[in-house]
Design a protein around this motif. Structure first.
Motif, mmCIF file in Angstrom:
data_model
loop_
_atom_site.group_PDB
_atom_site.id
_atom_site.type_symbol
_atom_site.label_atom_id
_atom_site.label_comp_id
_atom_site.label_asym_id
_atom_site.label_seq_id
_atom_site.Cartn_x
_atom_site.Cartn_y
_atom_site.Cartn_z
ATOM 1 N N LEU A 1 7.485 -4.182 -5.423
ATOM 2 C CA LEU A 1 8.507 -3.163 -4.819
ATOM 3 C C LEU A 1 8.184 -1.753 -5.204
ATOM 4 C CD1 LEU A 1 11.497 -5.369 -4.596
ATOM 5 C CD2 LEU A 1 10.110 -4.546 -2.607
ATOM 6 N N ARG A 2 8.106 -1.539 -6.721
ATOM 7 C CA ARG A 2 8.003 -0.042 -7.055
ATOM 8 C C ARG A 2 6.467 0.315 -6.852
ATOM 9 N NH1 ARG A 2 11.179 2.894 -7.113
ATOM 10 N NH2 ARG A 2 11.189 3.954 -9.341
ATOM 11 N N PHE B 1 4.823 -0.264 -3.850
ATOM 12 C CA PHE B 1 5.272 0.062 -2.571
ATOM 13 C C PHE B 1 5.997 1.409 -2.619
ATOM 14 C CE2 PHE B 1 7.235 0.019 1.712
ATOM 15 C CZ PHE B 1 6.309 -0.432 2.594
ATOM 16 N N ASP B 2 6.972 1.417 -3.278
ATOM 17 C CA ASP B 2 7.679 2.985 -3.502
ATOM 18 C C ASP B 2 6.663 3.974 -3.818
ATOM 19 O OD1 ASP B 2 10.076 1.480 -2.880
ATOM 20 O OD2 ASP B 2 10.646 1.372 -4.978
ATOM 21 N N TYR C 1 9.455 -7.021 -8.637
ATOM 22 C CA TYR C 1 9.732 -5.489 -8.744
ATOM 23 C C TYR C 1 8.898 -4.806 -8.900
ATOM 24 C CZ TYR C 1 12.787 -1.771 -10.469
ATOM 25 O OH TYR C 1 13.442 -0.757 -10.696
ATOM 26 N N ARG D 1 15.644 2.011 -7.826
ATOM 27 C CA ARG D 1 14.403 2.215 -7.087
ATOM 28 C C ARG D 1 14.559 3.577 -6.893
ATOM 29 N NH1 ARG D 1 12.969 -1.993 -2.537
ATOM 30 N NH2 ARG D 1 11.182 -0.792 -2.334
ATOM 31 N N LEU E 1 7.252 -9.300 -0.310
ATOM 32 C CA LEU E 1 7.516 -7.956 0.301
ATOM 33 C C LEU E 1 8.081 -7.907 1.805
ATOM 34 C CD1 LEU E 1 4.764 -6.292 -1.496
ATOM 35 C CD2 LEU E 1 6.995 -5.484 -1.800
ATOM 36 N N GLU F 1 11.460 -5.979 1.652
ATOM 37 C CA GLU F 1 11.441 -4.549 1.816
ATOM 38 C C GLU F 1 11.120 -4.100 3.425
ATOM 39 O OE1 GLU F 1 11.160 -1.034 2.209
ATOM 40 O OE2 GLU F 1 10.707 -1.366 0.376
ATOM 41 N N MET G 1 20.080 -5.112 -6.184
ATOM 42 C CA MET G 1 18.555 -4.528 -6.223
ATOM 43 C C MET G 1 18.612 -3.717 -7.622
ATOM 44 S SD MET G 1 15.400 -4.141 -5.600
ATOM 45 C CE MET G 1 15.422 -5.185 -3.889
ATOM 46 N N ARG H 1 10.522 -1.805 5.078
ATOM 47 C CA ARG H 1 9.618 -0.632 5.684
ATOM 48 C C ARG H 1 8.287 -1.085 5.649
ATOM 49 N NH1 ARG H 1 10.469 3.699 0.950
ATOM 50 N NH2 ARG H 1 10.401 1.985 -0.292
#
Length: 747
Positions: A270-271, A273-274, A267, A102, A302, A306, A99, A308
């Motif tokens: 994902l960011r 989502f972060d 990516y 992050r 996702l 991910e 990965m 979460r």
């Protein structure tokens, strides 16, 4: 001429061995070899005369419009093993294994816009240094502030990848009147911007929602929409060697490192989502994702990557049919022997809903959804998966679909709202209200090829850092086994079956000269429906040999010519092997019906989308097919571990090295002539030896290390600075306490 014998060897599949070597330590590999030997059986059958090999029709290359069924594994353990490998495949295909970093998201939030019951704020942040993600953040206001809160005063969050058309897509009045009449939409104003309406209603339900721009849409201006999403032609600048510093997307260099627009977009998701998860008022146990069409594809990704994500609603792309027609939805390796339904199943057993429409999802109710129900039932959560049939509508994320999604989120995010949840109207956003960039927050000025170079250079740098303990002189067993070995096992993952039948068929021997006999034959791999032509050369009385004698397998890459290139007189190496060992089996890879033509492999005809992903996203590269051919022949001659020697002359290393690694203890010794070959020197994705990702994961050096601890002799040149080409192989053989099993003959 009568058939001398037909020997059947039933063996534990190399696909199983491939799986094990990707995750087990050396002891496990040795134990697998013992199991292989115990499973081997043989019997003698009679048969009619066989030709060298019958003509075999080339299968059609699979395209995005093929059929991608989901076959549910029989047991929970089988599914868990399958799911682990699929997650590795998804991460590799998106360039995210290992990965990328992050860390904390440093977002700028500005310029709020108020509507009845919710507020919109503009957001931008760097996912990669110099590359900006933009979007709109929706929060509940007024009476809606009390909705959705848990006992700690925190609320759920929903990420909303928008899909094609962009977040600011707006239907004109004529279109809206038609959609309202058909029942697709309810409100003339808010319904004209259906992606914004989705986020707004989620906010009115008490959720925080964030809709971010896909690459090339709205305020994502650093790469153009036509470039990122259409790809009409190949640029001259993309034709660079695979080992060069990647400067452009879609180039051989980028594909050799699995760097793609699809990966960048994943990516970014994902960011994003972060970013949502980092907000102070968010309940980390109630994080959800929903998107339609291309946003549905991102929702699937996702759910796979991910952990979460607690609730998912990937709409319009969970299908056994068309898998996504855009360059932003396709990546090399992604859908080989799998498809969107199975990839979506990686969300299981967590709640996942969707609908079927009059598009490529039209068959989901009988092809795809039953299998998802079967899996969720096996996992003990049959009510956690939903597919509603809305085939009266065309491809959509319309009001009716959104209403189903709202109910799904209400139930599984535990909002406790009265149902059904009905959208209420609000004034559509103006362009100014929806724009992230303005005078106070100017758009970035680095764009196009300069921006590509910036992104890809950073990406490569991060890859090298993440793989530093698995590749090169400082490679460790932990680093190699954790990141490199699993990647190689995915790249050369040619079979997922649990067993395979391989038949060896040989004609009666014929005398070639004094004390030299030859016989034509073939190895039939029934699982892959491949027939590999062979010729066995023997010395001694009438070409007889004992079944327990060691066998030398010599790969012949040139076109099959029984009177010249394959005879002992036509090859000094073959003649020497025959004199030394008394028996040599020539594997005639060059005679196989393959994708190759003049050193090239077939590429899917996608005239509007010049991307290798439209071939290698669904089809194994030719190198992988040839590797499996060699493995089939090894299996056919394998009576016990260690009775086969593999000899790979110049031109065969690309597939001989991985075959030797996968065969492990079933090959006593492998001798490979490199002649300076490196995957990094290839210029084109249609080269017969090209395989996506191989440069990222260590090239031939890593393939040699993969063979450890078993005997390997490499004939290769030395670099001009006197350093070895084989730092990874040397380090890993030493770490496995088998340094004496690696022999490098410098030329």
């Amino acid at each position: 001429m009568k058939m001398q014998s037909v020997t059947k060897a039933r063996f534990r599949s190399m696909g199983r061995l491939l799986t094990m070597v990707s995750c087990l330590i050396l002891l496990d590999v040795v134990m697998e070899g013992a199991a292989f030997a115990q499973d081997s059986t043989s019997e003698i059958e009679s048969s009619a005369e066989t030709a060298v090999v019958a003509d075999q029709a080339l299968p059609e290359l699979k395209t995005l419009d093929g059929h991608f069924p989901f076959e549910v594994p029989p047991t929970l353990d089988d599914w868990e093993q399958r799911a682990r490998r699929l997650r590795t495949r998804v991460a590799m295909a998106t360039g995210l294994h290992p990965m990328l970093p992050r860390g904390p998201v440093d977002a700028t939030i500005h310029s709020p816009v108020d509507r009845d019951g919710f507020q919109i704020e503009k957001v931008y942040f760097e996912s990669i240094p110099g590359h900006f993600v933009t979007g709109l953040l929706f929060r509940p206001t007024g009476e809606n502030l009390a909705k959705g809160l848990n006992e700690d005063g925190k609320r759920p969050a929903v990420l909303c990848p928008h899909g094609h058309g962009g977040r600011m897509m707006r239907n004109d009045s004529d279109t809206m009147n038609r959609l309202i009449e058909s029942g697709d939409e309810m409100h003339l104003e808010s319904g004209s911007m259906p992606k914004i309406a989705r986020c707004a209603t989620l906010a009115r339900m008490g959720c925080v929602s964030f809709i971010f721009d896909m690459v090339g849409y709205a305020d994502s201006v650093q790469l153009s929409h036509s470039f990122a999403n259409r790809r009409h032609e190949t640029r001259e600048e993309e034709v660079v060697a695979a080992g060069t510093e990647p400067e452009l997307f879609f180039s051989t260099a980028a594909d050799a490192r699995l760097q793609s627009i699809y990966g960048l977009q994943t990516y970014n998701a994902l960011r994003s989502f972060d970013f949502l998860a980092s907000m102070e008022d968010i309940d980390l146990n109630r994080l959800a994702v929903t998107g339609g069409s291309g946003g549905g594809t991102q929702t699937i990704m996702l759910g796979a990557l991910e952990p979460r994500v607690a609730v998912s609603f990937p709409n319009g792309m969970v299908s056994t049919s068309m898998q996504g027609g855009c360059a932003c939805e396709n990546a090399c390796l992604l859908r080989i022997d799998t498809g969107n339904v199975e990839l979506a199943a990686l969300m299981a057993p967590k709640p996942m809903g969707m609908t079927a429409a009059d598009d490529w999802t039209v068959d989901m109710m009988h092809d795809g959804y039953p299998e998802l129900r079967q899996l969720y039932t096996m996992l003990g959560e049959p009510e956690n998966v939903l597919c509603e049939s809305l085939v009266q509508f065309k491809h959509n994320y319309n009001y009716v679909t959104r209403r189903i999604m709202y109910g799904w989120m209400n139930e599984h995010l535990r909002l406790g709202l009265e149902t059904p949840i009905v959208e209420t109207d609000f004034p559509a956003l103006t362009e100014e209200e929806g724009a992230v960039w303005n005078e106070q927050h100017p758009a970035p000025d680095v764009r196009g090829p300069d921006h590509e170079q910036q992104v890809l250079s950073w990406w490569t740098e991060q890859n090298e850092k993440a793989l530093a303990d698995g590749l090169g002189e400082k490679a460790t067993l932990k680093g190699f086994d954790q990141n490199v070995r699993p990647a190689l096992s995915i790249l050369f993952d040619w079979s997922m079956s649990t067993s395979s039948d391989v038949s060896l068929q040989l004609n009666d021997p014929m005398q070639h000269g004094s004390g030299v006999y030859w016989s034509n034959g073939k190895v039939v791999d029934s699982t892959r429906r491949r027939e590999i032509p062979i010729r066995r050369w023997t010395t001694g009385e009438q070409g007889k040999r004992n079944s327990d004698e060691a066998t030398v397998l010599w790969i012949q890459s040139a076109e099959f010519d029984p009177e010249a290139s394959v005879s002992p007189e036509g090859s000094a190496e073959l003649q020497s092997l025959l004199q030394t060992h008394g028996s040599v089996v020539v594997i005639d890879i060059g005679a196989m019906p393959t994708d190759a033509a003049e050193g090239k492999q077939r590429i899917n005809p996608q005239p509007r989308r010049a991307s290798a992903a439209f071939t290698f996203g669904y089809n194994r590269p030719l190198v992988v097919t040839r590797c499996a051919d060699v493995l089939a022949v090894i299996a056919a001659f394998q009576q016990s571990p260690g009775n086969v020697t593999l000899v790979a002359p110049e031109g065969t290393a690309a597939y001989a090295l991985p075959a030797a690694a996968l065969a492990g203890p079933f090959v006593d010794e492998a001798n490979v002539e490199l002649a300076g070959f490196q995957f990094a020197n290839l210029f084109h994705q249609d080269h017969e030896h090209f395989i996506p990702g191989i440069v990222k994961y260590g090239d031939v050096d890593a393939l040699a290390a993969w063979r450890a601890p078993y005997a390997l002799t490499l004939s290769s040149s030395v670099q001009s600075d006197g350093k070895s080409h084989w730092p990874t192989a040397t380090a890993i053989y030493k770490a496995r306490e088998a340094a004496d099993q690696l022999r490098i003959q410098a030329k």
